[in-house]
Design a protein around this motif. Structure first.
Motif, PDB file in Angstrom:
ATOM      1  N   TYR A  82      -9.570  -4.719  -1.062  1.00  0.00           N
ATOM      2  CA  TYR A  82     -10.606  -4.936  -2.070  1.00  0.00           C
ATOM      3  C   TYR A  82     -11.674  -3.848  -1.978  1.00  0.00           C
ATOM      4  O   TYR A  82     -11.724  -3.079  -1.010  1.00  0.00           O
ATOM      5  N   GLY A  83     -12.490  -3.781  -3.006  1.00  0.00           N
ATOM      6  CA  GLY A  83     -13.637  -2.869  -3.025  1.00  0.00           C
ATOM      7  C   GLY A  83     -14.845  -3.623  -3.555  1.00  0.00           C
ATOM      8  O   GLY A  83     -14.716  -4.714  -4.118  1.00  0.00           O
ATOM      9  N   HIS A  84     -16.011  -3.018  -3.368  1.00  0.00           N
ATOM     10  CA  HIS A  84     -17.258  -3.685  -3.769  1.00  0.00           C
ATOM     11  C   HIS A  84     -18.030  -2.751  -4.713  1.00  0.00           C
ATOM     12  O   HIS A  84     -18.452  -1.665  -4.303  1.00  0.00           O
ATOM     13  N   PHE A  85     -18.191  -3.176  -5.967  1.00  0.00           N
ATOM     14  CA  PHE A  85     -18.957  -2.378  -6.934  1.00  0.00           C
ATOM     15  C   PHE A  85     -20.455  -2.644  -6.718  1.00  0.00           C
ATOM     16  O   PHE A  85     -20.876  -3.794  -6.588  1.00  0.00           O
ATOM     17  N   ASN A  90     -21.529   2.571  -8.037  1.00  0.00           N
ATOM     18  CA  ASN A  90     -20.537   3.142  -7.126  1.00  0.00           C
ATOM     19  C   ASN A  90     -19.564   2.054  -6.688  1.00  0.00           C
ATOM     20  O   ASN A  90     -19.723   0.883  -7.020  1.00  0.00           O
ATOM     21  N   ILE A  91     -18.579   2.458  -5.861  1.00  0.00           N
ATOM     22  CA  ILE A  91     -17.733   1.472  -5.201  1.00  0.00           C
ATOM     23  C   ILE A  91     -17.752   1.749  -3.702  1.00  0.00           C
ATOM     24  O   ILE A  91     -17.808   2.909  -3.281  1.00  0.00           O
ATOM     25  N   GLN A  92     -17.760   0.679  -2.925  1.00  0.00           N
ATOM     26  CA  GLN A  92     -17.769   0.813  -1.469  1.00  0.00           C
ATOM     27  C   GLN A  92     -16.525   0.145  -0.881  1.00  0.00           C
ATOM     28  O   GLN A  92     -16.141  -0.945  -1.293  1.00  0.00           O
ATOM     29  N   GLY A 354     -19.591  -8.488  -7.358  1.00  0.00           N
ATOM     30  CA  GLY A 354     -19.205  -7.075  -7.302  1.00  0.00           C
ATOM     31  C   GLY A 354     -17.881  -6.789  -6.635  1.00  0.00           C
ATOM     32  O   GLY A 354     -17.384  -5.668  -6.711  1.00  0.00           O
ATOM     33  N   ASP A 355     -17.291  -7.771  -5.981  1.00  0.00           N
ATOM     34  CA  ASP A 355     -16.002  -7.523  -5.325  1.00  0.00           C
ATOM     35  C   ASP A 355     -14.858  -7.622  -6.334  1.00  0.00           C
ATOM     36  O   ASP A 355     -14.857  -8.490  -7.202  1.00  0.00           O
ATOM     37  N   THR A 379     -21.316  -1.483 -14.288  1.00  0.00           N
ATOM     38  CA  THR A 379     -22.722  -1.741 -14.607  1.00  0.00           C
ATOM     39  C   THR A 379     -23.538  -1.858 -13.321  1.00  0.00           C
ATOM     40  O   THR A 379     -22.996  -2.189 -12.267  1.00  0.00           O
ATOM     41  N   HIS A 380     -24.828  -1.592 -13.435  1.00  0.00           N
ATOM     42  CA  HIS A 380     -25.658  -1.707 -12.225  1.00  0.00           C
ATOM     43  C   HIS A 380     -25.845  -3.173 -11.833  1.00  0.00           C
ATOM     44  O   HIS A 380     -26.320  -3.469 -10.750  1.00  0.00           O
ATOM     45  N   GLU A 381     -25.447  -4.080 -12.724  1.00  0.00           N
ATOM     46  CA  GLU A 381     -25.504  -5.494 -12.364  1.00  0.00           C
ATOM     47  C   GLU A 381     -24.177  -5.974 -11.779  1.00  0.00           C
ATOM     48  O   GLU A 381     -23.893  -7.167 -11.729  1.00  0.00           O
TER      49      GLU A 381
END
Lengths: 556, 107
Positions: A82-85, A90-92, A354-355, A379-381
């Motif tokens: 998985y990733g986190h927006f 960005n994505i982490q 965000g995930d 989106t920033h949200e």
């Protein structure tokens, strides 16, 4: 969307090769941690609580389907699926191994992505309105300017070691969805009348906004900078900041503190003086040919000529209540008739804001390929957007999203919280954020109740750095540490949009067991206090903090 | 260096993250770094804690670990546990994803 030219690709490839060598030397012990740390941070690699974290830039929040598939592949191959927006589009990745970072960066470079300047005291990823190019009423597509600024700021030698990190956001719409007044520099594209029914496009410039320990709303220092002079003006701001920004105190090093200390007028005077000097040299004027070249990448697609309304859509809405709710909540009008902007909520009830897992990312890429001209926005949200969906395709898109638990109809509602990673992942955090967002969404899971409450932006940060934007939440929640125990401070009335305001702290903090009940009390107070048509923020602005505070701290 | 123990802390251990994966580890017997807190050396008193930290900070430590520091633990009937929420989460994994971190490996 923009495609790398040979120079972009060469820069990224060379940086990957350079950092790969640095990683190898660190693993062999030829580089000390002190020497390596600034190098890894320049390449977006942090060390968090459980593992390394790689932050990958998504310039102005625009992704192709191909890039999204690569992000899914990286999540599956090198991380834990998985990733986190993030709130900076960005994505982490939360679990990469150091030795595999070069492989990840090489994979990213294959699709014109990287992690450069996603950390460190430099100009970070430039963010933009997620509806750029597709929303009615826009002056122009702000991503053209964002891309020009990306090129100007990437590896800019003079601004590689700023006093502190530096964030720029841009919009071209009167409705601010990019929180430009809470950035170091916020730009708004505007039109200026130049007579005979002609106009010129330029930028309103806001400087010195920010969240964190000391929140400030940016000051507007220029009503209009002509487009051709924008880089010169930005360079002037950066130069003033680089010269005068404090380097003696980490907590006072951001440009917001400089603007606050010297004052708006003096900041304006210094920038104008520097601007006059830079502008006279004409070296930063972007040639029209180059402007046109970059602009062409953001030219509107060949839209089909479609009827404004779709019988297929109307029929599906009348027969499928869940779909109708989703259309009502997550769909925004497109500037072209017959098309729609689709918001994909990454906030399922009880989920992690965000995930997205690899399967979801692949599904979104497939949907974008089939129904949204290959394009996705972040989106920033912490949600995603499909910007080019035909109205008659909405039901198909919805069904595909729903199959991946991506069709939660909660955009802008209380369960659509922003939350930073908090103490579950972050080295800097004092308290957890994600469990609060999960618990709030579960508490208010009933959709009818959410609709009754209406727009309510809850924003949660696990520490004073405010990655969860709590200062601009209608309800903001800040996690604090008291002798190793988590407490949560509430603030009310913040707004990150064009009506920018910073939330007011309600009073004493709440324990983790009390905080969701406290949020519910605030919601109940709003329901009692509101007048017809008022959102939470409207009611708060009309009645102020006191009635909410009285209810919040009243003995049970 | 991060401070995660008070002056009045009774029991302390040394923790760090590995260079290779960033994994949480604890300073253990024979100079080894082990993944579980129950394998860590626990010492009593501030003087013993400083001595333990000094022992962990041997010249070649940086080849294996980074971000080394002392933190406070408390004695329970089931052994020593971290005092703070932060160290509890480091020792187990994210509280929101029980399938990840050491908790998922049964550690």
């Amino acid at each position: 969307m923009y495609r790398y030219d040979e120079f972009d690709q060469q820069l990224v490839n060379e940086r990957v090769a350079q950092f790969s060598g640095q990683v190898a030397r660190r693993i062999k012990g030829e580089l000390s941690e002190d020497a390596f740390k600034p190098l890894r941070l320049m390449n977006g690699l942090y060390l968090q609580l459980h593992a390394y974290m790689l932050r990958v830039a998504i310039p102005y929040g625009t992704l192709s389907a191909r890039q999204m598939r690569k992000l899914a592949h990286i999540a599956r191959t090198y991380d834990k699926g998985y990733g986190h927006f993030t709130t900076r589009q960005n994505i982490q990745y939360n679990w990469p191994k150091l030795a595999e970072i070069p492989d990840i960066l090489n994979e990213l470079a294959e699709v014109e992505m990287h992690a450069i300047q996603t950390s460190g005291n430099c100009i970070r990823n430039i963010t933009a309105d997620q509806y750029a190019g597709v929303i009615e009423g826009e002056v122009e597509d702000p991503r053209i300017t964002a891309e020009i600024m990306r090129q100007w700021s990437s590896f800019h030698p003079e601004f590689s070691y700023l006093p502190r990190k530096f964030k720029i956001a841009v919009t071209a719409h009167k409705n601010d969805r990019a929180a430009i007044r809470f950035h170091d520099i916020g730009l708004v594209a505007v039109k200026r009348d130049i007579g005979e029914k002609n106009y010129e496009i330029g930028y309103e410039v806001h400087v010195g906004g920010g969240l964190g320990r000391t929140p400030f709303i940016a000051k507007k220092i220029r009503d209009f900078v002509p487009k051709a002079q924008l880089l010169a003006y930005l360079e002037a701001i950066m130069r003033v900041y680089n010269m005068l920004g404090r380097r003696d105190n980490l907590f006072k090093a951001r440009i917001k503190i400089l603007v606050h200390e010297i004052g708006e007028d003096e900041m304006r005077r210094l920038v104008e003086a520097e601007f006059a000097h830079i502008d006279a040299a004409k070296i930063l004027a972007v040639p029209k040919q180059e402007l046109d070249r970059i602009g062409a990448y953001f030219a509107p697609p060949n839209y089909e000529s479609l009827p404004a309304e779709s019988d297929i859509l109307d029929k599906a809405r009348s027969t499928d209540k869940a779909f109708d709710h989703w259309v009502q909540t997550n769909i925004v009008d497109h500037k072209i008739k017959g098309y729609a902007i689709v918001n994909i909520s990454l906030k399922p009830i009880g989920g992690v804001p965000g995930d997205a897992n690899a399967e979801q990312m692949d599904a979104i890429a497939d949907i974008a390929s089939q129904y949204s001209l290959d394009e996705i926005r972040v989106t920033h949200e912490q949600n995603l957007v499909l910007p080019y969906v035909k109205k008659h395709d909405l039901k198909n898109v919805y069904d595909m999203l729903a199959a991946q638990n991506l069709a939660t109809p909660n955009l802008g509602l209380i369960s659509d919280s922003i939350a930073c990673p908090g103490l579950d992942y972050c080295e800097l955090a004092n308290a957890r954020s994600i469990p609060l967002a999960q618990e709030i969404s579960q508490r208010f899971a009933d959709l009818d109740r959410q609709y009754d409450i209406g727009e309510l932006k809850v924003k949660i940060s696990g520490c004073i750095n405010a990655c969860g934007h709590h200062h601009v939440g209608h309800i903001g929640i800040l996690g604090v540490d008291k002798k190793g125990t988590e407490f949560y401070q509430l603030s009310l009335g913040g707004a990150g949009d064009e009506t920018a305001s910073i939330g007011q702290i309600t009073g004493p903090a709440f324990t983790g067991d009390e905080i969701v009940d406290a949020v519910e009390k605030l919601v109940t107070s709003y329901i009692d206090l509101r007048q017809p048509g008022e959102r939470f923020l409207d009611t708060y602005r009309r009645v102020g903090l006191t009635p909410f505070k009285e209810q919040l701290y009243a003995p049970d | 260096m991060a401070q995660h123990a008070t002056k009045t802390a009774r029991f302390q251990a040394v923790t760090a993250n590995t260079v290779q994966q960033g994994e949480v580890v604890y300073f253990a017997e024979n100079g080894a770094w082990q993944p579980r807190l129950d394998q860590a050396i626990i010492v009593e008193g501030n003087e013993a804690a400083q001595a333990l930290l000094q022992k962990a900070q041997r010249p070649d430590a940086e080849l294996y670990v980074v971000n080394m520091y002392l933190f406070e633990v408390v004695k329970t009937k089931n052994g020593f546990k971290p005092l703070s929420v932060r160290e509890t989460i480091r020792a187990a994994g994210p509280t929101t994803r029980l399938d990840l971190g050491k908790q998922a490996q049964g550690e």
